[in-house]
Design a protein around this motif. Structure first.
Motif, mmCIF file in Angstrom:
data_model
loop_
_atom_site.group_PDB
_atom_site.id
_atom_site.type_symbol
_atom_site.label_atom_id
_atom_site.label_comp_id
_atom_site.label_asym_id
_atom_site.label_seq_id
_atom_site.Cartn_x
_atom_site.Cartn_y
_atom_site.Cartn_z
ATOM 1 N N LEU A 127 -2.731 27.504 -48.562
ATOM 2 C CA LEU A 127 -2.359 26.140 -49.179
ATOM 3 C C LEU A 127 -1.025 25.327 -47.900
ATOM 4 O O LEU A 127 -1.368 24.188 -47.673
ATOM 5 C CB LEU A 127 -1.724 25.757 -50.362
ATOM 6 C CG LEU A 127 -2.597 26.229 -51.649
ATOM 7 C CD1 LEU A 127 -2.302 26.301 -52.840
ATOM 8 C CD2 LEU A 127 -4.000 25.030 -51.591
ATOM 9 N N LYS A 128 -0.217 25.791 -47.604
ATOM 10 C CA LYS A 128 0.715 25.512 -46.598
ATOM 11 C C LYS A 128 -0.009 25.149 -45.317
ATOM 12 O O LYS A 128 0.311 24.099 -44.827
ATOM 13 C CB LYS A 128 1.894 26.446 -46.496
ATOM 14 C CG LYS A 128 2.784 26.684 -47.751
ATOM 15 C CD LYS A 128 3.924 27.665 -47.435
ATOM 16 C CE LYS A 128 4.901 27.262 -46.636
ATOM 17 N NZ LYS A 128 6.049 28.118 -46.464
ATOM 18 N N ARG A 129 -0.626 25.916 -44.713
ATOM 19 C CA ARG A 129 -1.464 25.741 -43.783
ATOM 20 C C ARG A 129 -2.275 24.154 -43.788
ATOM 21 O O ARG A 129 -2.456 23.554 -43.146
ATOM 22 C CB ARG A 129 -2.317 26.680 -43.357
ATOM 23 C CG ARG A 129 -1.640 28.154 -42.740
ATOM 24 C CD ARG A 129 -2.762 28.926 -41.901
ATOM 25 N NE ARG A 129 -3.729 29.352 -42.728
ATOM 26 C CZ ARG A 129 -4.013 30.331 -43.447
ATOM 27 N NH1 ARG A 129 -2.959 31.091 -43.781
ATOM 28 N NH2 ARG A 129 -4.955 30.579 -44.075
ATOM 29 N N GLN A 130 -3.040 24.127 -45.042
ATOM 30 C CA GLN A 130 -3.880 23.310 -45.423
ATOM 31 C C GLN A 130 -3.035 21.774 -45.301
ATOM 32 O O GLN A 130 -3.469 20.768 -44.771
ATOM 33 C CB GLN A 130 -4.805 23.374 -46.547
ATOM 34 C CG GLN A 130 -5.693 24.389 -46.390
ATOM 35 C CD GLN A 130 -6.195 25.024 -47.751
ATOM 36 O OE1 GLN A 130 -5.700 25.033 -48.563
ATOM 37 N NE2 GLN A 130 -7.532 25.284 -47.567
ATOM 38 N N ILE A 131 -2.014 22.052 -45.979
ATOM 39 C CA ILE A 131 -1.039 20.873 -46.137
ATOM 40 C C ILE A 131 -0.353 20.276 -44.886
ATOM 41 O O ILE A 131 -0.644 18.990 -44.546
ATOM 42 C CB ILE A 131 0.084 21.070 -47.275
ATOM 43 C CG1 ILE A 131 -0.529 21.326 -48.846
ATOM 44 C CG2 ILE A 131 1.129 19.810 -47.194
ATOM 45 C CD1 ILE A 131 0.559 22.000 -49.435
ATOM 46 N N ARG A 132 -0.055 21.216 -43.987
ATOM 47 C CA ARG A 132 0.375 20.690 -42.796
ATOM 48 C C ARG A 132 -0.795 20.129 -41.925
ATOM 49 O O ARG A 132 -0.624 19.250 -41.016
ATOM 50 C CB ARG A 132 1.011 22.103 -41.921
ATOM 51 C CG ARG A 132 2.294 22.406 -42.674
ATOM 52 C CD ARG A 132 2.965 23.705 -42.181
ATOM 53 N NE ARG A 132 4.039 24.168 -42.711
ATOM 54 C CZ ARG A 132 4.609 25.450 -42.579
ATOM 55 N NH1 ARG A 132 3.858 26.300 -41.977
ATOM 56 N NH2 ARG A 132 5.866 25.783 -43.420
ATOM 57 N N TYR A 133 -1.967 20.903 -41.908
ATOM 58 C CA TYR A 133 -3.059 20.095 -41.203
ATOM 59 C C TYR A 133 -3.223 18.907 -41.665
ATOM 60 O O TYR A 133 -3.185 17.629 -40.652
ATOM 61 C CB TYR A 133 -4.283 21.067 -41.731
ATOM 62 C CG TYR A 133 -5.468 20.516 -40.734
ATOM 63 C CD1 TYR A 133 -6.133 21.010 -39.473
ATOM 64 C CD2 TYR A 133 -6.499 19.585 -41.435
ATOM 65 C CE1 TYR A 133 -7.003 20.353 -38.800
ATOM 66 C CE2 TYR A 133 -7.424 18.972 -40.963
ATOM 67 C CZ TYR A 133 -7.711 19.425 -39.379
ATOM 68 O OH TYR A 133 -9.032 18.905 -38.936
ATOM 69 N N GLN A 134 -3.201 18.300 -43.046
ATOM 70 C CA GLN A 134 -3.588 17.043 -43.442
ATOM 71 C C GLN A 134 -2.306 16.108 -42.837
ATOM 72 O O GLN A 134 -2.637 14.903 -42.440
ATOM 73 C CB GLN A 134 -3.428 17.090 -45.114
ATOM 74 C CG GLN A 134 -4.571 17.701 -45.524
ATOM 75 C CD GLN A 134 -5.683 17.019 -45.649
ATOM 76 O OE1 GLN A 134 -6.052 15.983 -44.881
ATOM 77 N NE2 GLN A 134 -6.775 17.105 -46.843
ATOM 78 N N MET A 135 -1.104 16.657 -42.769
ATOM 79 C CA MET A 135 -0.331 15.675 -42.625
ATOM 80 C C MET A 135 -0.116 15.350 -41.025
ATOM 81 O O MET A 135 0.257 14.376 -40.602
ATOM 82 C CB MET A 135 1.291 16.358 -42.971
ATOM 83 C CG MET A 135 1.308 16.464 -44.614
ATOM 84 S SD MET A 135 2.860 16.991 -45.079
ATOM 85 C CE MET A 135 3.749 15.402 -45.009
ATOM 86 N N ASP A 136 -0.506 16.592 -40.369
ATOM 87 C CA ASP A 136 -0.567 16.376 -38.647
ATOM 88 C C ASP A 136 -1.634 15.089 -38.497
ATOM 89 O O ASP A 136 -1.324 14.423 -37.754
ATOM 90 C CB ASP A 136 -0.956 17.589 -38.067
ATOM 91 C CG ASP A 136 0.247 18.531 -38.149
ATOM 92 O OD1 ASP A 136 1.466 18.144 -38.292
ATOM 93 O OD2 ASP A 136 -0.114 19.919 -38.149
ATOM 94 N N GLU A 137 -2.735 15.382 -39.178
ATOM 95 C CA GLU A 137 -3.830 14.415 -39.205
ATOM 96 C C GLU A 137 -3.680 12.999 -39.263
ATOM 97 O O GLU A 137 -3.916 12.024 -38.895
ATOM 98 C CB GLU A 137 -5.130 14.909 -39.939
ATOM 99 C CG GLU A 137 -5.931 16.147 -39.379
ATOM 100 C CD GLU A 137 -6.465 15.829 -38.046
ATOM 101 O OE1 GLU A 137 -7.355 14.784 -37.854
ATOM 102 O OE2 GLU A 137 -6.185 16.302 -37.162
ATOM 103 N N HIS A 138 -2.615 12.964 -40.413
ATOM 104 C CA HIS A 138 -1.973 11.721 -41.074
ATOM 105 C C HIS A 138 -1.250 10.946 -39.818
ATOM 106 O O HIS A 138 -1.470 9.725 -39.410
ATOM 107 C CB HIS A 138 -1.317 11.975 -42.261
ATOM 108 C CG HIS A 138 -1.117 10.708 -42.966
ATOM 109 N ND1 HIS A 138 -0.557 10.565 -44.476
ATOM 110 C CD2 HIS A 138 -0.909 9.270 -42.666
ATOM 111 C CE1 HIS A 138 -0.287 9.173 -44.475
ATOM 112 N NE2 HIS A 138 -0.582 8.476 -43.554
ATOM 113 N N GLU A 139 -0.198 11.649 -39.452
ATOM 114 C CA GLU A 139 0.534 11.218 -38.450
ATOM 115 C C GLU A 139 -0.235 10.852 -36.911
ATOM 116 O O GLU A 139 -0.063 9.586 -36.343
ATOM 117 C CB GLU A 139 1.623 12.318 -38.026
ATOM 118 C CG GLU A 139 2.498 12.372 -38.897
ATOM 119 C CD GLU A 139 3.844 13.054 -38.810
ATOM 120 O OE1 GLU A 139 4.223 13.398 -37.494
ATOM 121 O OE2 GLU A 139 4.483 13.421 -39.942
#
Length: 243
Positions: A168-180
């Motif tokens: 889940l942590k990998r997935q959250i970071r991926y989403q936030m990277d995409e967001h930025e």
């Protein structure tokens, strides 16, 4: 040729809504709302606000967390589009209590509080997974899919919990990277149109595949037999009862 009441999905409508009524129990959005408002400690976000005595009231971090996490669950990683959703979508309106944060506010919140946001999202998603609220496609990122059958795979051991947490942590970071990344270069309208076109194309292809299968197949498998997904069997069972 039968006549029907015309349908116009482009029309606007003034509807009286109670926001809590839109967050139906047993849904992901209801879980987000309840956990962030009632169970999680989000006071870690407060020290950065310096408006106790002067200055205008700020957007509650609870509301920002809810709309951002819900947006991620729908594949939306754009501050401009999250703002647009708060203006137009009833679930976003319910989660934000009808507030419409400017996209710069959303972008600044994400970029300035990544560690705190990741911690909150991690807790929410772990809890939602134990309740089977993540589904097969929700947060399916980089080949990692969350199983919708949480009861089957969730035994509660610390080892399994740690593995799920890391995923889940990998997935959250991926989403936030995409967001930025999107916030630096995107046009909200274009991103939304592209995703809509991709979704329609996927649905059309799925329809063609199922249509060909049904035409080729002589009969639907009996309840509980064959390799139908559990959700399909349930729908067929309900339809059978209604006959």
């Amino acid at each position: 040729m039968p006549r029907f009441i015309p349908l116009n999905y482009q029309q606007n409508s003034m509807v009286v809504n109670n926001f809590l009524d839109q967050l139906q129990s047993g849904t992901f959005e209801h879980a987000i709302h309840h956990l962030i408002d009632n169970r999680l400690d989000i006071s870690v976000f407060y020290p950065k606000y310096q408006n106790d005595a002067t200055g205008r009231p700020a957007y509650d971090p609870a509301a920002l967390l809810k709309i951002i996490l819900f947006a991620y669950s729908k594949g939306i990683t754009s501050s401009r589009e999250i703002q647009w959703c708060c203006e137009t979508n009833v679930i976003f309106k319910a989660l934000s209590c009808d507030l419409v944060p400017h996209f710069t506010t959303i972008a600044g919140f994400v970029s300035g509080r990544r560690t705190e946001i990741e911690s909150v999202f991690e807790q929410v998603l772990l809890i939602c997974h134990t309740q089977g609220l993540l589904g097969n496609e929700l947060f399916a990122i980089d080949g990692c899919k969350m199983s919708s059958n949480a009861a089957k795979e969730w035994s509660g051991t610390f080892k399994e919990l740690e593995e799920k947490r890391n995923k889940l942590k990998r997935q959250i970071r991926y989403q936030m990277d995409e967001h930025e990344k999107l916030d630096k270069c995107e046009s909200a309208d274009e991103v939304r149109k592209q995703r809509t076109a991709q979704t329609i194309d996927t649905l059309n292809k799925a329809h063609d595949k199922i249509d060909a299968f049904l035409k080729k197949s002589d009969a639907v498998p009996r309840m509980g037999t064959g390799k139908w997904p559990q959700e399909v069997n349930q729908i067929l069972l309900i339809m059978n009862r209604l006959r």
